[in-house]
Design an enzyme around this catalytic site. Structure first.
Site, PDB file in Angstrom:
ATOM      1  CG  ASN A  12      -1.801   1.160   1.479  1.00  0.00           C
ATOM      2  OD1 ASN A  12      -1.561   2.103   1.094  1.00  0.00           O
ATOM      3  ND2 ASN A  12      -2.902   0.891   1.668  1.00  0.00           N
ATOM      4  CG  HIS A  15       0.773   6.277   4.939  1.00  0.00           C
ATOM      5  ND1 HIS A  15      -0.300   7.216   5.086  1.00  0.00           N
ATOM      6  CD2 HIS A  15       0.104   5.032   5.104  1.00  0.00           C
ATOM      7  CE1 HIS A  15      -1.411   6.705   5.813  1.00  0.00           C
ATOM      8  NE2 HIS A  15      -1.281   5.306   5.722  1.00  0.00           N
ATOM      9  CG  HIS A  48      -8.263   4.290   1.000  1.00  0.00           C
ATOM     10  ND1 HIS A  48      -8.249   4.266   2.501  1.00  0.00           N
ATOM     11  CD2 HIS A  48      -9.442   4.751   0.538  1.00  0.00           C
ATOM     12  CE1 HIS A  48      -9.539   4.567   2.834  1.00  0.00           C
ATOM     13  NE2 HIS A  48     -10.248   4.926   1.396  1.00  0.00           N
ATOM     14  NE  ARG A  50      -9.381   8.893   4.318  1.00  0.00           N
ATOM     15  CZ  ARG A  50      -9.751   7.986   5.339  1.00  0.00           C
ATOM     16  NH1 ARG A  50      -9.346   7.077   5.570  1.00  0.00           N
ATOM     17  NH2 ARG A  50     -10.809   8.640   6.042  1.00  0.00           N
ATOM     18  NE  ARG A  54      -7.608  11.671   5.861  1.00  0.00           N
ATOM     19  CZ  ARG A  54      -8.099  10.903   6.991  1.00  0.00           C
ATOM     20  NH1 ARG A  54      -7.394   9.900   7.268  1.00  0.00           N
ATOM     21  NH2 ARG A  54      -9.397  11.407   7.456  1.00  0.00           N
ATOM     22  CD  GLU A  75      -6.862  -0.068   0.736  1.00  0.00           C
ATOM     23  OE1 GLU A  75      -7.374   1.068   1.467  1.00  0.00           O
ATOM     24  OE2 GLU A  75      -6.389  -1.160   1.113  1.00  0.00           O
ATOM     25  CB  THR A 106     -18.197  -2.265  17.729  1.00  0.00           C
ATOM     26  OG1 THR A 106     -18.541  -3.852  17.436  1.00  0.00           O
ATOM     27  CG2 THR A 106     -19.460  -1.295  18.138  1.00  0.00           C
ATOM     28  CD  GLU A 156      -7.308  -6.178   2.772  1.00  0.00           C
ATOM     29  OE1 GLU A 156      -7.255  -6.280   1.799  1.00  0.00           O
ATOM     30  OE2 GLU A 156      -6.727  -5.445   3.610  1.00  0.00           O
ATOM     31  CG  HIS A 199      -5.763  -1.614   9.493  1.00  0.00           C
ATOM     32  ND1 HIS A 199      -6.061  -0.502   8.606  1.00  0.00           N
ATOM     33  CD2 HIS A 199      -5.447  -0.873  10.547  1.00  0.00           C
ATOM     34  CE1 HIS A 199      -6.011   0.722   9.430  1.00  0.00           C
ATOM     35  NE2 HIS A 199      -5.534   0.264  10.684  1.00  0.00           N
TER      36      HIS A 199
HETATM   37  N1  PXP Z   1      -6.063  -3.164   3.787  1.00  0.00           N
HETATM   38  C1  PXP Z   1      -7.020  -1.951   4.229  1.00  0.00           C
HETATM   39  C2  PXP Z   1      -8.485  -2.457   3.471  1.00  0.00           C
HETATM   40  C3  PXP Z   1      -6.659  -0.984   4.472  1.00  0.00           C
HETATM   41  O1  PXP Z   1      -7.559   0.175   4.378  1.00  0.00           O
HETATM   42  C4  PXP Z   1      -5.399  -0.607   4.760  1.00  0.00           C
HETATM   43  C5  PXP Z   1      -5.226   0.861   5.318  1.00  0.00           C
HETATM   44  O2  PXP Z   1      -5.274   1.639   4.234  1.00  0.00           O
HETATM   45  C6  PXP Z   1      -4.377  -1.606   4.682  1.00  0.00           C
HETATM   46  C7  PXP Z   1      -4.945  -2.761   4.146  1.00  0.00           C
HETATM   47  C8  PXP Z   1      -3.023  -1.342   5.062  1.00  0.00           C
HETATM   48  O3  PXP Z   1      -2.873  -0.935   6.545  1.00  0.00           O
HETATM   49  P1  PXP Z   1      -1.484  -0.392   7.074  1.00  0.00           P
HETATM   50  O4  PXP Z   1      -1.029   0.804   6.263  1.00  0.00           O
HETATM   51  O5  PXP Z   1      -1.741  -0.304   8.430  1.00  0.00           O
HETATM   52  O6  PXP Z   1      -0.387  -1.524   6.731  1.00  0.00           O
END
Ligand code: PXP
Length: 255
Positions: A12, A15, A48, A50, A54, A75, A106, A156, A199
């Site tokens: 991913n 960032h 992703h 958004r 962002r 995403e 939750t 996922e 995640h």
């Molecule tokens: N999978 C999904 C569906 C996510 O939303 C994210 C975060 O954007 C990730 C994986 C990756 O998570 P992380 O950046 O914490 O490794």
């Protein structure tokens, strides 16, 4: 014993865009990071888009689709605007994620039970377009069963609560969350779903979860981009791959 199912690494790159946007320029470029990650062994790229843009922006998604040689996992929230953009982009896969509180369970995943009426036509549109749909959900049996009913081919599993409990050294919570993931992965596979996870994963948790034979893809971002500051992105991808391979060798315990 049957052969070990391969475990894909989706990197991913959100960032990298977060950092770029801090100065609002062109660098660091998430597409450059994606190309480097693929060269170093990533099996796919996740980004992703958004609603607030962002990090990843529309043009990043278009460039990722045009420039990378491996599958793009887009995403997004289940909104009309995102549906339009994803159908125009035609990524390999779309992963539907919650962005607003009312879309969340939750446990932190998409509430596919509460959202089922809105999600059903959405999933059908993406299925019809040949885009593989994945639902990002907690390892909760009722959510998993609903994902299968909605005819999403993939889920996922949200690993955030498990990873947080491990980093907080909250052992009983970590064990509870881990058992949920193990049982959720089994249930999902039995329901005919392809199972991914992601995640909050780092080398240690990726190695542990790689031992679950039902899971065929991990999507990892934040930890890897942080590590990349110290050892470089290519080395981070290779180290993550090695951690996953070590974990995969121990999967017999869960067969
Ligand atoms: N999978 C999904 C569906 C996510 O939303 C994210 C975060 O954007 C990730 C994986 C990756 O998570 P992380 O950046 O914490 O490794």
């Amino acid at each position: 014993m049957s052969s070990i199912p391969p475990l894909r690494l989706g990197v991913n790159v959100d960032h990298v865009a977060t950092l770029r946007n801090a100065r609002d320029g062109a660098s660091p470029d998430p597409v450059r990071a994606a190309l480097l990650a693929i060269e170093a062994g990533a099996d796919g790229i996740t980004a992703h888009l958004r609603e607030d843009r962002r990090h990843i922006r529309d043009e990043d998604m278009a460039r990722l689709k045009a420039e990378i040689s491996k599958p793009l996992n887009f995403e997004m929230a289940a909104t009309a605007d995102m549906l339009r953009i994803s159908l125009a982009t035609r990524p390999h896969a779309v992963c539907l994620v919650p962005e607003r509180r009312e879309e969340l369970t939750t446990e932190g995943g998409l509430d596919v039970i509460g959202q089922r009426e809105a999600l059903a036509p959405f999933i059908a549109r993406l299925n019809d377009a040949g885009i593989r749909v994945s639902l990002f959900i907690a390892a909760d049996p009722v959510q998993i069963e609903m994902a299968a009913k909605l005819k999403a081919p993939v889920i996922e599993l949200h690993t955030g609560a498990w990873c947080d409990a491990i980093s907080d050294a909250h052992d009983s919570k970590a064990e509870l969350e881990w058992n949920r993931i193990v049982e959720g992965a089994k249930l999902a596979k039995a329901a005919g779903l392809e199972v991914h996870a992601g995640h909050g994963l780092d080398y240690k948790t990726a190695q542990t979860i790689a031992a679950l034979p039902q899971i065929v893809e991990l999507n990892i971002g934040y930890f890897m981009m942080g590590e990349a500051l110290f050892v470089g992105l290519a080395q981070t991808v290779r180290d993550m791959r090695a951690a996953m391979d070590r974990g995969r060798k121990t999967l017999q315990a869960y067969l």
